[in-house]
Design a protein around this motif. Structure first.
Motif, PDB file in Angstrom:
ATOM      1  N   PHE A   1      -4.583 -16.745  -3.159  1.00 55.41           N
ATOM      2  CA  PHE A   1      -3.572 -16.367  -2.167  1.00 55.41           C
ATOM      3  C   PHE A   1      -4.200 -15.692  -0.954  1.00 55.41           C
ATOM      4  O   PHE A   1      -5.270 -15.097  -1.044  1.00 55.41           O
ATOM      5  CB  PHE A   1      -2.562 -15.392  -2.795  1.00 55.41           C
ATOM      6  CG  PHE A   1      -1.946 -15.894  -4.065  1.00 55.41           C
ATOM      7  CD1 PHE A   1      -0.921 -16.826  -4.032  1.00 55.41           C
ATOM      8  CD2 PHE A   1      -2.396 -15.457  -5.297  1.00 55.41           C
ATOM      9  CE1 PHE A   1      -0.344 -17.305  -5.198  1.00 55.41           C
ATOM     10  CE2 PHE A   1      -1.832 -15.921  -6.475  1.00 55.41           C
ATOM     11  CZ  PHE A   1      -0.800 -16.842  -6.426  1.00 55.41           C
ATOM     12  N   GLN A   2      -3.454 -15.726   0.155  1.00 53.09           N
ATOM     13  CA  GLN A   2      -3.919 -15.054   1.368  1.00 53.09           C
ATOM     14  C   GLN A   2      -4.043 -13.550   1.146  1.00 53.09           C
ATOM     15  O   GLN A   2      -5.015 -12.933   1.551  1.00 53.09           O
ATOM     16  CB  GLN A   2      -2.970 -15.328   2.541  1.00 53.09           C
ATOM     17  CG  GLN A   2      -3.400 -14.632   3.824  1.00 53.09           C
ATOM     18  CD  GLN A   2      -2.502 -14.954   5.003  1.00 53.09           C
ATOM     19  OE1 GLN A   2      -1.554 -15.708   4.885  1.00 53.09           O
ATOM     20  NE2 GLN A   2      -2.794 -14.383   6.135  1.00 53.09           N
ATOM     21  N   ASP A   3      -3.035 -12.967   0.501  1.00 54.69           N
ATOM     22  CA  ASP A   3      -3.070 -11.512   0.297  1.00 54.69           C
ATOM     23  C   ASP A   3      -3.832 -11.134  -0.976  1.00 54.69           C
ATOM     24  O   ASP A   3      -3.801  -9.995  -1.419  1.00 54.69           O
ATOM     25  CB  ASP A   3      -1.660 -10.921   0.277  1.00 54.69           C
ATOM     26  CG  ASP A   3      -0.806 -11.488  -0.853  1.00 54.69           C
ATOM     27  OD1 ASP A   3      -1.315 -12.311  -1.631  1.00 54.69           O
ATOM     28  OD2 ASP A   3       0.371 -11.091  -0.962  1.00 54.69           O
ATOM     29  N   ILE A   4      -4.510 -12.096  -1.553  1.00 52.95           N
ATOM     30  CA  ILE A   4      -5.416 -11.964  -2.695  1.00 52.95           C
ATOM     31  C   ILE A   4      -4.663 -11.660  -3.985  1.00 52.95           C
ATOM     32  O   ILE A   4      -4.818 -12.339  -4.980  1.00 52.95           O
ATOM     33  CB  ILE A   4      -6.538 -10.934  -2.440  1.00 52.95           C
ATOM     34  CG1 ILE A   4      -7.275 -11.278  -1.136  1.00 52.95           C
ATOM     35  CG2 ILE A   4      -7.509 -10.890  -3.609  1.00 52.95           C
ATOM     36  CD1 ILE A   4      -8.185 -10.203  -0.615  1.00 52.95           C
ATOM     37  N   GLY A   5      -3.812 -10.621  -3.986  1.00 51.52           N
ATOM     38  CA  GLY A   5      -2.949 -10.359  -5.129  1.00 51.52           C
ATOM     39  C   GLY A   5      -3.664  -9.855  -6.372  1.00 51.52           C
ATOM     40  O   GLY A   5      -3.218 -10.121  -7.487  1.00 51.52           O
TER      41      GLY A   5
ATOM     42  N   ARG B   1     -12.574  -1.013  -9.307  1.00 50.85           N
ATOM     43  CA  ARG B   1     -11.200  -1.364  -9.006  1.00 50.85           C
ATOM     44  C   ARG B   1     -11.185  -2.116  -7.671  1.00 50.85           C
ATOM     45  O   ARG B   1     -12.069  -1.923  -6.824  1.00 50.85           O
ATOM     46  CB  ARG B   1     -10.323  -0.109  -8.892  1.00 50.85           C
ATOM     47  CG  ARG B   1     -10.183   0.681 -10.183  1.00 50.85           C
ATOM     48  CD  ARG B   1      -9.162   0.047 -11.087  1.00 50.85           C
ATOM     49  NE  ARG B   1      -8.714   0.931 -12.157  1.00 50.85           N
ATOM     50  CZ  ARG B   1      -9.259   0.999 -13.355  1.00 50.85           C
ATOM     51  NH1 ARG B   1     -10.312   0.274 -13.635  1.00 50.85           N
ATOM     52  NH2 ARG B   1      -8.766   1.810 -14.273  1.00 50.85           N
ATOM     53  N   PRO B   2     -10.175  -2.965  -7.432  1.00 49.56           N
ATOM     54  CA  PRO B   2     -10.124  -3.729  -6.176  1.00 49.56           C
ATOM     55  C   PRO B   2     -10.202  -2.869  -4.910  1.00 49.56           C
ATOM     56  O   PRO B   2     -10.786  -3.296  -3.914  1.00 49.56           O
ATOM     57  CB  PRO B   2      -8.771  -4.444  -6.280  1.00 49.56           C
ATOM     58  CG  PRO B   2      -8.580  -4.635  -7.750  1.00 49.56           C
ATOM     59  CD  PRO B   2      -9.136  -3.382  -8.374  1.00 49.56           C
TER      60      PRO B   2
ATOM     61  N   GLY C   1     -12.694  -6.682   1.927  1.00 48.96           N
ATOM     62  CA  GLY C   1     -11.775  -7.820   1.903  1.00 48.96           C
ATOM     63  C   GLY C   1     -12.438  -9.091   1.412  1.00 48.96           C
ATOM     64  O   GLY C   1     -11.865  -9.839   0.617  1.00 48.96           O
ATOM     65  N   GLY C   2     -13.659  -9.343   1.869  1.00 46.46           N
ATOM     66  CA  GLY C   2     -14.389 -10.529   1.436  1.00 46.46           C
ATOM     67  C   GLY C   2     -14.721 -10.488  -0.047  1.00 46.46           C
ATOM     68  O   GLY C   2     -14.621 -11.502  -0.751  1.00 46.46           O
TER      69      GLY C   2
ATOM     70  N   ARG D   1     -13.430 -12.986  -3.093  1.00 42.15           N
ATOM     71  CA  ARG D   1     -14.330 -13.616  -4.064  1.00 42.15           C
ATOM     72  C   ARG D   1     -13.833 -13.388  -5.494  1.00 42.15           C
ATOM     73  O   ARG D   1     -13.902 -14.288  -6.336  1.00 42.15           O
ATOM     74  CB  ARG D   1     -15.753 -13.073  -3.901  1.00 42.15           C
ATOM     75  CG  ARG D   1     -16.476 -13.605  -2.686  1.00 42.15           C
ATOM     76  CD  ARG D   1     -17.890 -13.021  -2.592  1.00 42.15           C
ATOM     77  NE  ARG D   1     -18.689 -13.765  -1.633  1.00 42.15           N
ATOM     78  CZ  ARG D   1     -18.683 -13.567  -0.322  1.00 42.15           C
ATOM     79  NH1 ARG D   1     -17.907 -12.621   0.186  1.00 42.15           N
ATOM     80  NH2 ARG D   1     -19.436 -14.288   0.481  1.00 42.15           N
ATOM     81  N   VAL D   2     -13.327 -12.193  -5.757  1.00 40.28           N
ATOM     82  CA  VAL D   2     -12.764 -11.901  -7.081  1.00 40.28           C
ATOM     83  C   VAL D   2     -11.523 -12.765  -7.310  1.00 40.28           C
ATOM     84  O   VAL D   2     -11.326 -13.313  -8.396  1.00 40.28           O
ATOM     85  CB  VAL D   2     -12.421 -10.401  -7.228  1.00 40.28           C
ATOM     86  CG1 VAL D   2     -11.700 -10.135  -8.558  1.00 40.28           C
ATOM     87  CG2 VAL D   2     -13.683  -9.551  -7.127  1.00 40.28           C
ATOM     88  N   GLY D   3     -10.695 -12.920  -6.266  1.00 38.77           N
ATOM     89  CA  GLY D   3      -9.514 -13.771  -6.382  1.00 38.77           C
ATOM     90  C   GLY D   3      -9.880 -15.216  -6.687  1.00 38.77           C
ATOM     91  O   GLY D   3      -9.214 -15.886  -7.485  1.00 38.77           O
ATOM     92  N   LEU D   4     -10.944 -15.695  -6.083  1.00 40.10           N
ATOM     93  CA  LEU D   4     -11.403 -17.060  -6.333  1.00 40.10           C
ATOM     94  C   LEU D   4     -11.956 -17.186  -7.754  1.00 40.10           C
ATOM     95  O   LEU D   4     -11.683 -18.169  -8.453  1.00 40.10           O
ATOM     96  CB  LEU D   4     -12.469 -17.444  -5.301  1.00 40.10           C
ATOM     97  CG  LEU D   4     -12.992 -18.878  -5.317  1.00 40.10           C
ATOM     98  CD1 LEU D   4     -11.857 -19.893  -5.265  1.00 40.10           C
ATOM     99  CD2 LEU D   4     -13.942 -19.094  -4.139  1.00 40.10           C
ATOM    100  N   ALA D   5     -12.701 -16.174  -8.198  1.00 40.83           N
ATOM    101  CA  ALA D   5     -13.202 -16.176  -9.575  1.00 40.83           C
ATOM    102  C   ALA D   5     -12.046 -16.187 -10.561  1.00 40.83           C
ATOM    103  O   ALA D   5     -12.079 -16.916 -11.562  1.00 40.83           O
ATOM    104  CB  ALA D   5     -14.101 -14.957  -9.809  1.00 40.83           C
TER     105      ALA D   5
END
Length: 200
Positions: free
Chosen positions: A30-34, A81-82, A87-88, A92-96
């Protein structure tokens, strides 16, 4: 559900699929990573495999392997913790996390839209390298025309809910299928020329 027509995945109408199974076959970025702020990076990445009943040691192995693949040393980042990440790094964590259950499809909804230009360019380069090794179907939604041209194999241009053109970079630039697409790329060329002029 589509308001008209059909949406097919792997040649099967989505309305004939089990909704839960369909959703679990798609990794979302997601854009806002979540990311969940109360969970560690490792726990965030493990979330979907945990819901699928994957054992603890296998979840941890996958999470650490994916963090390494994203350029985040798990010894340094897994317990954070996030909020302690840039932001980058969060993206990367969101993609993982999206890849943790090894889904056949990846849906990326403006994943780099909230990042600064330098970080966005680096994430696009990382995605290109990842794309070559993953061999997954990725749908990348973006308003960034240059980003789409950089990462896309086939690019679809939407205008007011209609798909005006789908094709390769060369198709879009050299053989636009509609006046809207032609104007869009003429505007993009103008922007690029303006940037080159400022750089010179």
């Amino acid at each position: 559900e589509p308001s008209d027509g059909r949406i097919e995945i792997g040649g099967v109408d989505v309305r004939e699929m089990d909704v839960l199974r369909l959703r679990r076959s798609i990794g979302y970025v997601f854009q806002d990573i979540g990311l969940f702020p109360h969970l560690t990076v490792e726990q965030n990445v493990e979330m979907v495999p945990r819901l699928l009943g994957v054992g603890r040691s296998e979840r941890r192995r996958r999470a650490h392997g994916l963090l390494e693949r994203m350029g985040l040393d798990p010894r340094q980042y897994a317990a954070r913790r996030p909020a302690a990440l840039s932001g980058g790094q969060q993206q990367r964590v969101g993609l993982a996390r999206a890849l943790a259950a090894d889904p056949p499809y990846l849906l990326m909804d403006e994943p780099f839209g909230a990042l600064d230009g330098v970080t966005r360019a680096q994430m696009q380069a990382d995605l290109l390298a990842l794309k070559a090794s993953l061999r997954k179907t990725m749908v990348f939604v973006t308003h960034d025309l240059f980003g789409a041209l950089r990462v896309g194999d086939r690019i679809g241009v939407m205008n007011r809910g209609r798909l005006e053109h789908i094709g390769t970079r060369e198709d879009l630039v050299r053989r636009p299928a509609s006046p809207f697409v032609a104007e869009l790329f003429a505007h993009a060329r103008g922007q690029a020329a303006l940037l080159e002029g400022h750089a010179g």
